[in-house]
Design an enzyme around this catalytic site. Structure first.
Site, PDB file in Angstrom:
ATOM      1  N   ASP A 154      -7.354   1.444  -9.252  1.00  0.00           N
ATOM      2  CA  ASP A 154      -8.005   0.246  -8.709  1.00  0.00           C
ATOM      3  C   ASP A 154      -8.230   0.378  -7.203  1.00  0.00           C
ATOM      4  O   ASP A 154      -8.026  -0.570  -6.446  1.00  0.00           O
ATOM      5  CB  ASP A 154      -7.158  -0.999  -8.990  1.00  0.00           C
ATOM      6  CG  ASP A 154      -6.917  -1.222 -10.466  1.00  0.00           C
ATOM      7  OD1 ASP A 154      -7.799  -0.869 -11.264  1.00  0.00           O
ATOM      8  OD2 ASP A 154      -5.853  -1.747 -10.821  1.00  0.00           O
TER       9      ASP A 154
ATOM     10  N   ASP B 216      -4.701   1.069  -4.914  1.00  0.00           N
ATOM     11  CA  ASP B 216      -5.183  -0.056  -4.098  1.00  0.00           C
ATOM     12  C   ASP B 216      -5.478   0.368  -2.656  1.00  0.00           C
ATOM     13  O   ASP B 216      -5.047  -0.264  -1.695  1.00  0.00           O
ATOM     14  CB  ASP B 216      -4.165  -1.199  -4.103  1.00  0.00           C
ATOM     15  CG  ASP B 216      -4.060  -1.880  -5.455  1.00  0.00           C
ATOM     16  OD1 ASP B 216      -4.621  -1.344  -6.436  1.00  0.00           O
ATOM     17  OD2 ASP B 216      -3.435  -2.937  -5.540  1.00  0.00           O
TER      18      ASP B 216
END
Length: 683
Positions: free
Chosen positions: A537, A510
């Site tokens: 991600d 992230d």
């Protein structure tokens, strides 16, 4: 976010940016994070440069080719104001770049004189006062990167309508390339108003008034079929021929022009747009009023018409030919105005503008705050400088951060727009803002943990934010803290018009959260000339975000394994998501170990419609052959994931598991489609 669950190189419109010359000249990135060359210092003075001094061309003049990256004229050079012929000639013929502001009517001596402009020049009229009387400009073989704007060029006429003796043009180009002619009023010359000859190419002619002349605009004088040019939003009126005449041009794109033959005058048009020789012309959404033979072509030429309107015209109106079809959007982005709107649009908008070339168009000089750890600046931390920005500041504040590693968190609140945080070192690696909070890190006040968004090293909540020439990192140690949530954001944005230029954003899971202030609000982000490093991600959120001409570096997990997801969009329905274009995805990870993305339906929100498009990008072998996957019970196939013309070992052919955009679909997924009415520019 949950961790477990060709001949031409296209230059996109959003690249037509007002970047400092030194940055532009640095060229493409050297791929590989720490192999990048140093980045020139961007001084605070750049922020106070008028917008017209940093303008760049569109159309074919914006295309990277022949060693030239678009057309930006003298940007980055000294701005000089001239009122005499001697000064104009001195600067226009100099070897170094200049932005030359013409602030008076300058009479050529002798009549018909054409100043021999050299490369890397912008010549711009100051409001409506800049005039060239009795002569014009000449751009010779190899001259390139020239902008001629906002001038009135007039009155070299010698009394002979079809003048064969006096070759007195407004602007003549013989073998030049990357030229932008924009917002001029050119009229009543001795031979022609504009001549583009001898393989002059990468030319854009836009928003000009061409009038009172036998020959408006001649193109060609060559047997070669190599030139590429764009003509748009020009008002051509009361001219007899060459409107334009286009001979042996490989790609001629004419759109939204207004050709007008006014009834009851002595000047009668003999023809309008003419495709000659082996020209391949595309003519779109133009308006022809009262013209004789409005559109004609040779039997050897190709001419495709789309959406043009004709009022009171007569004679030949032709199209056809055997040349290969071509799409301008494979070279540059553009937007068509409705043909019916063109006359009113050009009557009000063509020709010199009072706002160009004047101090009135300059933004207020930016306030500059300096940050240095050693006490040599006004502040020792970046956050202290942000705190010093007044609430609801109306104009740009530049926070100039000297080289060093700043271990702190930084938040730019929503009531402090127009902030630029800029490293002043020679490289983006010289200035680093870093911290190590994670989603599971406990807050010092005991009120709980930070959560994913709260873990950000730098959080941007203010519109019109810019960052350049620095690194933003989250160095949370996953291996040492396996007992807490691992998401650790380096940069979070939740604002509109965020411009990230020449930065490194690095972390693990992230890394880069591109969000909006609320689900119903638009949040646009444009990142260019940058690096993003991560593994799970690591580019995610609901923003309308473009990552352009950048490097996405894949990183192994804390335990040395290779597995991850490049993107996790959570796009709201009817909005654009994440666009990765003209970039490279690489890194020291195992082959076929990373997905390009998966759909993040934040909070289980089924109304979301996540989108990632990866196009014209080089993919390493690290990318899986089935590059998209499901997430938290939501199928990627129900959302918007696609590729277009990617290359490299990680690219693959279209299949049910690897959707590819058609050319028509790709034409609707350009940088300009994502950014809409916003054109990012350094300020």
């Amino acid at each position: 976010m949950s961790p477990r669950t060709p001949r031409h190189r296209r230059s996109r419109k959003a690249l037509a940016l007002g970047l400092p010359l030194a940055v532009t000249a640095a060229g493409a990135l050297t791929y590989g994070l720490f192999g990048a060359g140093t980045q020139p210092k961007a001084s605070a003075a750049t922020a106070s440069v008028p917008a017209w001094a940093t303008a760049t061309a569109d159309g074919f003049a914006s295309v990277d080719a022949l060693g030239q990256k678009g057309t930006y004229g003298g940007r980055g050079g000294q701005i000089v104001t001239v009122k005499t012929l001697a000064d104009l000639e001195k600067y226009a013929t100099a070897s170094e770049p200049y932005i030359i502001v013409v602030a008076a009517a300058i009479t050529m001596d002798p009549v018909g004189k054409e100043i021999k402009v050299q490369s890397n020049k912008t010549i711009i009229g100051s409001g409506t006062s800049g005039q060239i009387v009795g002569g014009g400009f000449f751009l010779g073989q190899g001259v390139h990167n020239v902008i001629i704007r906002n001038l009135t060029i007039r009155d070299a006429y010698q009394g002979e309508w079809n003048d064969k003796e006096h070759d007195y043009d407004g602007i003549q180009m013989d073998g030049a390339h990357h030229v932008w002619i924009d917002h001029n009023d050119i009229r009543h010359m001795a031979d022609g108003l504009i001549d583009s000859r001898k393989d002059t190419t990468y030319l854009t002619v836009s928003w000009n008034k061409l009038s009172q002349e036998n020959k408006a605009f001649g193109i060609g004088w060559t047997d070669n079929v190599t030139a590429d040019l764009t003509l748009h939003h020009n008002w051509i009126r009361e001219t007899e021929q060459r409107n334009p005449s286009t001979d042996n041009v490989a790609h001629a794109h004419l759109y939204n022009n207004f050709l007008e033959d006014v009834a009851g005058t002595d000047i009668k048009s003999s023809y309008g747009n003419y495709s000659r020789g082996k020209t391949n012309m595309l003519l779109e959404n133009s308006y022809f009023q009262g013209m004789n033979n409005p559109v004609i072509r040779d039997s050897t030429a190709t001419l495709v018409q789309r959406g043009n309107l004709f009022s009171g015209t007569s004679g030949r109106n032709e199209s056809g030919g055997t040349g290969a079809s071509w799409d301008p959007k494979s070279y540059y982005g553009y937007t068509l105005d409705k043909a019916a709107d063109v006359p009113a649009l050009l009557k009000s908008g063509a020709g010199p503008r009072s706002s160009l070339g004047t101090s009135a168009n300059s933004t207020k000089a930016a306030t500059t705050l300096t940050v240095a750890q050693d006490g040599s600046g006004q502040y020792r931390t970046v956050q202290a400088a942000v705190d010093a920005v007044p609430a609801n500041n109306p104009s740009r504040v530049v926070i100039a951060v000297k080289p060093g590693t700043y271990r702190e968190t930084v938040k730019v609140p929503a009531n402090k727009p127009h902030v630029t945080v800029q490293g002043t070192g020679g490289s983006r690696k010289d200035t680093v803002i870093v911290y190590n909070n994670a989603a599971g890190t406990k807050k010092p006040d005991g009120s709980g943990t930070y959560g994913t968004g709260g873990s950000a090293t730098v959080a941007v909540e203010a519109d019109d934010f810019q960052a350049r020439n620095l690194s933003i990192a989250n160095d949370f140690d996953e291996g040492a803290h396996q007992d807490i949530a691992q998401q650790a954001v380096a940069l979070r944005t939740s604002a509109d018009k965020v411009f990230l230029d020449g930065v490194i954003v690095s972390g693990d899971q992230d890394t880069l959260l591109l969000d909006t202030a609320a689900k119903e609000k638009l949040g646009r982000v444009y990142m260019t000339n940058s690096y993003v490093v991560g593994n799970v991600d690591f580019i995610f959120g609901r923003a309308t975000a473009v990552i352009d001409r950048s490097v996405i570096t894949l990183k192994k997990r804390w335990d040395g394994t290779s597995a991850g997801f490049v993107t996790a969009p959570s796009t709201a329905a009817n909005r654009k998501g994440i666009l990765i274009t003209d970039s490279t995805v690489n890194g020291g990870v195992s082959d076929r170990s990373f997905y390009l993305g998966r759909p993040w339906h934040a909070g289980g929100d089924a109304s979301l419609d996540p989108q990632t498009t990866v196009r014209n990008t080089t993919l390493s072998a690290a990318i899986k052959s089935t590059p998209w996957t499901d997430m938290s019970g939501f199928s990627w196939k129900d959302d918007r994931f696609a590729e277009y013309k990617n290359t490299g070992a990680g690219a693959g052919a279209a299949s049910g598991d690897r959707p590819q955009l058609t050319d028509a679909q790709a034409a609707q997924q350009e940088v300009a489609d994502w950014l809409g009415d916003w054109t990012p520019a350094a300020s």
